[in-house]
Design an enzyme around this catalytic site. Structure first.
Site, PDB file in Angstrom:
ATOM      1  N   GLU A   1      25.854  83.168  67.593  1.00  0.00           N
ATOM      2  CA  GLU A   1      26.932  82.231  67.908  1.00  0.00           C
ATOM      3  C   GLU A   1      26.392  80.905  68.433  1.00  0.00           C
ATOM      4  OE1 GLU A   1      26.848  85.428  68.708  1.00  0.00           O
ATOM      5  OE2 GLU A   1      28.475  86.238  67.488  1.00  0.00           O
TER       6      GLU A   1
ATOM      7  N   HIS B   1      37.106  92.606  72.427  1.00  0.00           N
ATOM      8  CA  HIS B   1      37.923  92.203  71.291  1.00  0.00           C
ATOM      9  C   HIS B   1      39.326  91.786  71.716  1.00  0.00           C
ATOM     10  CE1 HIS B   1      34.638  94.374  69.401  1.00  0.00           C
ATOM     11  NE2 HIS B   1      35.003  93.956  68.217  1.00  0.00           N
TER      12      HIS B   1
HETATM   13  C1  LIG Z   1      27.533  88.737  69.862  1.00  0.00           C
HETATM   14  C2  LIG Z   1      28.330  89.429  68.825  1.00  0.00           C
HETATM   15  N1  LIG Z   1      28.738  88.728  67.747  1.00  0.00           N
HETATM   16  C3  LIG Z   1      29.488  89.314  66.799  1.00  0.00           C
HETATM   17  C4  LIG Z   1      29.841  90.629  66.890  1.00  0.00           C
HETATM   18  C5  LIG Z   1      30.716  91.283  65.797  1.00  0.00           C
HETATM   19  N2  LIG Z   1      29.932  92.298  65.097  1.00  0.00           N
HETATM   20  C6  LIG Z   1      30.040  93.606  65.418  1.00  0.00           C
HETATM   21  S1  LIG Z   1      28.954  94.548  64.559  1.00  0.00           S
HETATM   22  C7  LIG Z   1      28.354  93.218  63.724  1.00  0.00           C
HETATM   23  C8  LIG Z   1      27.245  93.427  62.737  1.00  0.00           C
HETATM   24  C9  LIG Z   1      26.045  94.056  63.363  1.00  0.00           C
HETATM   25  O1  LIG Z   1      25.066  94.302  62.399  1.00  0.00           O
HETATM   26  P1  LIG Z   1      23.741  95.091  62.749  1.00  0.00           P
HETATM   27  O2  LIG Z   1      23.106  94.487  63.955  1.00  0.00           O
HETATM   28  O3  LIG Z   1      22.924  95.107  61.523  1.00  0.00           O
HETATM   29  O4  LIG Z   1      24.190  96.554  63.147  1.00  0.00           O
HETATM   30  P2  LIG Z   1      24.938  97.641  62.236  1.00  0.00           P
HETATM   31  O5  LIG Z   1      26.408  97.439  62.453  1.00  0.00           O
HETATM   32  O6  LIG Z   1      24.520  97.406  60.845  1.00  0.00           O
HETATM   33  O7  LIG Z   1      24.502  98.958  62.774  1.00  0.00           O
HETATM   34  C10 LIG Z   1      29.011  92.063  64.116  1.00  0.00           C
HETATM   35  C11 LIG Z   1      28.768  90.722  63.553  1.00  0.00           C
HETATM   36  C12 LIG Z   1      29.398  91.324  68.017  1.00  0.00           C
HETATM   37  N3  LIG Z   1      29.705  92.609  68.222  1.00  0.00           N
HETATM   38  N4  LIG Z   1      28.657  90.699  68.962  1.00  0.00           N
END
Ligand SMILES: Cc1ncc(C[n+]2csc(CCOP(=O)(O)OP(=O)(O)O)c2C)c(N)n1
Ligand SMILES: Cc1ncc(C[n+]2csc(CCOP(=O)(O)OP(=O)(O)O)c2C)c(N)n1
Ligand SMILES: [Mg+2]
Ligand SMILES: [Mg+2]
Lengths: 378, 322, 322, 378
Positions: C59, C128
């Protein structure tokens, strides 16, 4: 598949590919870069992977039935999680994301406790100190720094480098491929490197961060990032439970001995959508999923166990029974999870409730009490 | 013993470190240098670099790892070098530090102190004169306190370290070098406001940087025959509303002053509370004497931009005119 | 045409993209997926991945690079996926985005929009359902707006893009799927509040998520013979105080409602202003109906925790009882 | 000196040491890793370094006289800054920290405009678009992302990779060694890498971040960080103006051609304290400073110019005259910098002043106007 290096081709591994002992066909072989772990209870590993997969499927079902608001499925990542968890010593501390149900299981958490968060009945669900398994962290990357701080505590407690296996302690931090892009994660890498901390970063590169393929986050493999901070990065086949276990065991031993951090990249795949609220068909071709299904982490170990004659039919029947028990336990447990108490947010914001919060709680309680009558007239 | 606020804080931290081996200090330049304001002067030499930690240049790292240390049983005291550099740590503060106790149903306690030199008036450059207190006071789970004199500095920093909740400890940097008596007696309760001067015509509420100006204004008002009660809030969250109410109830007039911008500044909450709780007793609206709704100006403008004695007195005139 | 707020925002963004080649959208999952709420659905396909950008998961990177793009003459519209994930960007927002115009003596303009789905009530998990508006409203240099219906969503998102100042655009996610008429007429001025329902007994001030509940409460009050005027603020900063004052001046009673925690929430500033400006005309103190001073609770508690029609009506009773 | 790799030993360079053309003794020689730049106006380079040093000294003097509140000295970093600046094309955009007075000078800014920020009469001081030199950024690391965003704009403006030297554009971002630890800097590296942006990160590793030696920030050389993100890192002798120029020129050319980012580490030294408010004797031994004084960036070029006979005495006399002029200009300019207008914060917060701010400005103006009288009575 977005990355070249992530490709686990059928058969021989390229020397720079992820470490692999167990091929998708179930053939066990050496990898020059790491010793094949000995004295491993392969049947137990398989059993836990199977149970964890069932846990996941049941949770998905509970979500469909409206018992959970959401569920992030681990399907496809069972080997990475169970393999990493098997490498842990009891005294080690784990910092998960929100997807490490398999690690929680191996840590001995009652799997029902994982459901409360997604049911909306709690924001936590278990005591993180009891099984040395921290609460899930939903803010991407944030837990990496908590792991680093905890490891700083271990250094100060002088519980590394003594050579005593029951005393020396390390931290295992889980993160996703997407988390590699957050500034905080990179600060965690840097702090761990500079202070040579007893921490292992275990990145499940499941190729996707919601709809973003790994190519949106990086142009080089995960493991390379660690080198930039001055500590080793180790790519392993994340669908090979033995590779995951061996690499994590080596890295944790390194950490406990005081030799510093490691970043493990477990190359794996998120078979399901990001969560039950996500629709993966909008952004990825089913052919890709099919390709990875063929590299299923359970199947290859099942093939190996069957071929080697280590297990018999009763073994699989026993697993099936346990799965059934687990399913029953989860369903019943989920429905009987206690509803949260309206007073709990007020009680848990501070150690001692400030006067103003007491006033608000009283007002809230009064309002709720009057709700029945008011509801009738209004 | 008359010592500066810096020295009082230094003494307080030394005592905290000596009393409890779990107390750690961490921050940028706090070791060898003793911090840019010398608040931690000599402490690394005395307690070693494992307990007084020169960290890398990353505020998220400082607060995030302090949380991890607290999870392991430590009581970290973080220094943020200047108010304007706390923002990289805000994600860890708001989403993690403030919430983990609640998230864990009370299982986790995070006795983390975040020390922040704050406020303007020292002729500094941008980002070195911010007043971020309202951001933190609006964040449930954090305690937010500030001190206005060496005695409180000495007492409150130790109370903050002893407190089991996360504490944002704001140090009014323009009074760092102001001296005052400091003794080792029983300190006032941590979350209690303090009536520094009693009066009957109006209640003037201040904290941290503005307290000396408030007292000066009350002196000046006295010369004009007006009796102004001055309250030093000390704790911004939780807020000691009882002390405020008791006073305003008597005086019927309330003024609040702070350096931070007017809109949504700390004074807004005070005004909202007072007008609600003492509606029938107010002779005049609660007035606010604050910084303006602009970013902090270049330092050559700060003397005029910052609220001061004259503006307080003008507001008092206005209040009395109702 | 009756469409959802999501669709109205989508249409507004499409129009903004079509009208000005300098407009860009950027954020996590906004391209292929169309955003987790589908607000940007189809826009990458239509305008290409250079203009509708799937960013890495950072972000600070999103807002920081948006500033750089604006320095190069672009008008980036950033999406923060959820309210609780804006905090990693707060350093870029508060220290850079909000201040660069002032820092540069007016030479630099940063027409950056930051869209944030905000507020609770959708049964979601932690982080959220946050309501961070007061943090931003307390930051000079930012405009902060929110919409409560599809027409405003459609108009205001385009006005936000057209505006030369940084705009925090808060989208009340629990009304994303509420439908309403949307036409292409002349929109209301960007910074103007809107009287949604006129009344004579009390003024009820709301914005974004709470507007429907406010209207519902006014309806219920009407059945009890009370005439409640409802104001939808729309712009939180700058604040349209004229509209508020004019109303309260007539009714003599003001109530403010928001989801965010009470202390130092948006309502504090409104109460402070109203009690000051309309001191002689208030029949009752300004009352606030808000979330409590705790972190947002687990979703099974949110229906009770969030302010709603009944609590508004209770507060109205209280106000009328003065 | 905290780092092994940073050591510029007298004489021959180790192959993995920073790139160096001009030894501290003023001997010019090749470096196998980069071409010695040709057609360089060495006398001009030296002159600018000398003038920049004088600018710095004068500013320090002005601070001592109370005309400035603070001054961050660039002493010791003249070669890094002038070398990097000489590599810029007019259309390139620069994102400085707060110490790039030498770059500002080469960009053609009136040096008086640099003083306003430190005098407290402005927060900016110049129009960043005029000389394509952004305002100073005081929050460590923040500017790296602005540079990245600007570079994203260049890609969208299609002003890279055309081969037209007057059109293709790059971004040059300055940062310090301390900035490498901020999350935002690492996000900038990642964004630049993934999008292959036309940006050059020029890190002056002056060995210190206030009182923190480089060893507090990292256990590996700066340049290695870039590799972790998948782009080249180039270590250069930051006290060798030719190495700095050549490396930056090559990196900018690479960026303009569309081949992506580079991180340059200019290994140099902060001869003075962090700022005039700092006391470096509290944390670093004077022996270290002495060691680096012996590697002075001006002296080595002076030695070379004198030895090669490229310049005569008049050349040095001319520099001395220009320095005098500069000093006079700075002193006079500083004192006559306009005092800021009380209305300016109100006017510059938004494009159009909101009603409430107009009210506050009016109140403020009235208060100030009444000040004279009130001041007398109170
Ligand atoms: C700081 C932040 N930004 C955005 C989100 C929204 N979000 C939740 S899961 C996700 C993707 C995460 O991907 P990854 O780190 O590859 O983990 P995975 O879900 O694939 O296990 C996002 C963008 C969040 N939880 N925290
Ligand atoms: C985010 C942030 N944290 C802390 C500071 C305070 N500070 C100012 S300069 C500095 C050291 C910077 O070191 P480096 O990046 O090496 O640059 P140098 O001053 O050596 O040129 C620090 C910690 C700041 N300006 N910004
Ligand atoms: Mg992933
Ligand atoms: Mg430095």
């Amino acid at each position: 598949m977005p990355r070249k290096q992530a490709k686990t081709t059928e058969g021989a591994q390229p020397a720079d590919g992820p470490i692999q002992f167990l091929s998708p066909e179930g053939v066990l072989g050496p990898d020059s870069r790491l010793e094949l772990p000995s004295a491993i209870d392969l049947p137990a590993l398989y059993r836990d992977m199977a149970l964890v997969r069932r846990l996941d499927s049941e949770a998905i079902a509970l979500q469909r039935q409206g018992e959970l608001g959401l569920w992030p499925s681990l399907r496809g990542q069972e080997a990475a999680q169970v393999g990493a968890a098997y490498a842990l010593a009891e005294q080690d501390m784990v910092f998960p994301t929100y997807r490490e149900h398999g690690v929680a299981w191996c840590r001995g958490l009652d799997p029902v406790s994982l459901l409360g968060l997604f049911r909306g009945s709690t924001l936590g669900g278990w005591n993180p100190y009891e099984r040395r398994f921290n609460l899930y962290t939903l803010v991407i990357g944030a837990q990496t720094l908590h792991g680093v701080g905890y490891a700083m505590g271990l250094v100060r407690d002088d519980v590394i480098g003594s050579g005593d296996d029951t005393r020396d302690t390390a931290v295992l931090v889980f993160l996703g491929d997407g988390a590699l892009s957050e500034g905080e994660t990179n600060e965690a890498f840097l702090w761990a490197a500079v202070q040579n901390l007893p921490v292992v970063f275990f990145c499940q590169n499941n190729q996707w961060a919601i709809s973003a393929p790994y190519s949106v986050q990086s142009r080089v493999p995960v493991a390379q990032r660690a080198a930039g901070f001055g500590f080793p990065g180790v790519p392993v086949d994340g669908n090979d439970v033995l590779a995951c276990l061996a690499a994590t065991r080596a890295a944790l031993a390194r950490a406990r001995s005081g030799s510093g951090p490691t970043l493990i990249e477990a190359v794996t795949y998120r078979i399901n959508a990001h969560t039950t609220a996500d629709d993966a068909t909008r952004y990825r071709p089913s052919a890709e999923t099919d390709e990875w299904m063929a590299k299923d982490p359970l199947e290859r170990l099942r093939l190996h166990l069957t071929a080697s004659g280590e297990v018999d039919e009763e073994y699989f029947a026993d697993i099936e029974r346990r799965e059934q028990e687990l399913a029953v336990h989860l369903r019943a447990g989920c429905r009987s999870l206690p509803a949260p108490d309206n007073a709990s947010p007020f009680e848990n914001t501070y150690t001692d409730m400030p006067a103003e919060l007491r006033r608000q709680l009283a007002e809230h309680a009064e309002f709720l009490a009057s709700g029945q009558e008011i509801g009738a007239t209004r | 013993m008359s010592i500066s606020m810096v020295k009082a804080l230094n003494n307080g931290l030394r005592k905290a470190l000596a009393d409890d081996p779990k107390v750690l200090l961490m921050g940028e330049d706090i070791g060898r240098l003793g911090g840019v304001f010398r608040v931690t002067d000599g402490l690394q030499k005395e307690f070693g670099s494992l307990r007084v930690i020169d960290t890398p240049l990353g505020e998220a790292g400082i607060v995030g790892s302090a949380i991890g240390l607290a999870l392991r049983g430590y009581r970290p005291v973080c220094e943020i070098q200047f108010d304007g550099f706390v923002y990289p740590a805000v994600n860890q503060i708001i989403s993690q530090l403030a919430k983990l106790r609640h998230r864990s149903g009370g299982v986790i306690t995070l006795p983390v102190v975040i020390r922040i030199p704050f406020g303007g008036g020292i002729g500094s450059i941008e980002h070195h004169s911010e007043s971020p207190e309202a951001y933190f006071a609006h964040t449930p789970g954090l305690k937010v306190v500030t001190c206005s004199n060496p005695q409180d500095a000495y007492d409150m920093i130790r109370q903050a370290v002893d407190d089991d909740d996360p504490v944002i400890f704001l140090e009014p940097k323009r009074h760092y070098w102001t001296k005052g008596e400091v003794t080792d007696g029983t300190p006032a309760p941590f979350a209690r406001a303090c009536v520094l001067r009693s009066g009957t015509d109006a209640t003037l509420i201040a904290y941290g940087p503005m307290v000396p100006a408030a007292l000066e204004a009350a002196d000046a008002a006295a010369e004009e025959g007006r009796s102004v009660e001055v309250i030093d809030l000390r704790s911004l969250s939780p807020l000691d509303l009882d002390t405020v109410r008791e006073s305003v109830h008597r005086t019927g007039r309330a003024l609040v002053t702070h350096e931070a911008s007017l809109s949504h500044g700390f004074g807004a909450e005070l005004a909202a509370r007072i007008q609600q709780e003492e509606f029938h007793f107010l002779e005049a609206p609660v007035l606010r004497i604050t910084g303006y709704d602009t970013p902090y100006p270049p330092s050559r403008l700060e003397a005029d931009w910052l609220p001061g004695v004259d503006r307080i007195l003008d507001a008092l005139d206005l209040s009395m005119s109702y």
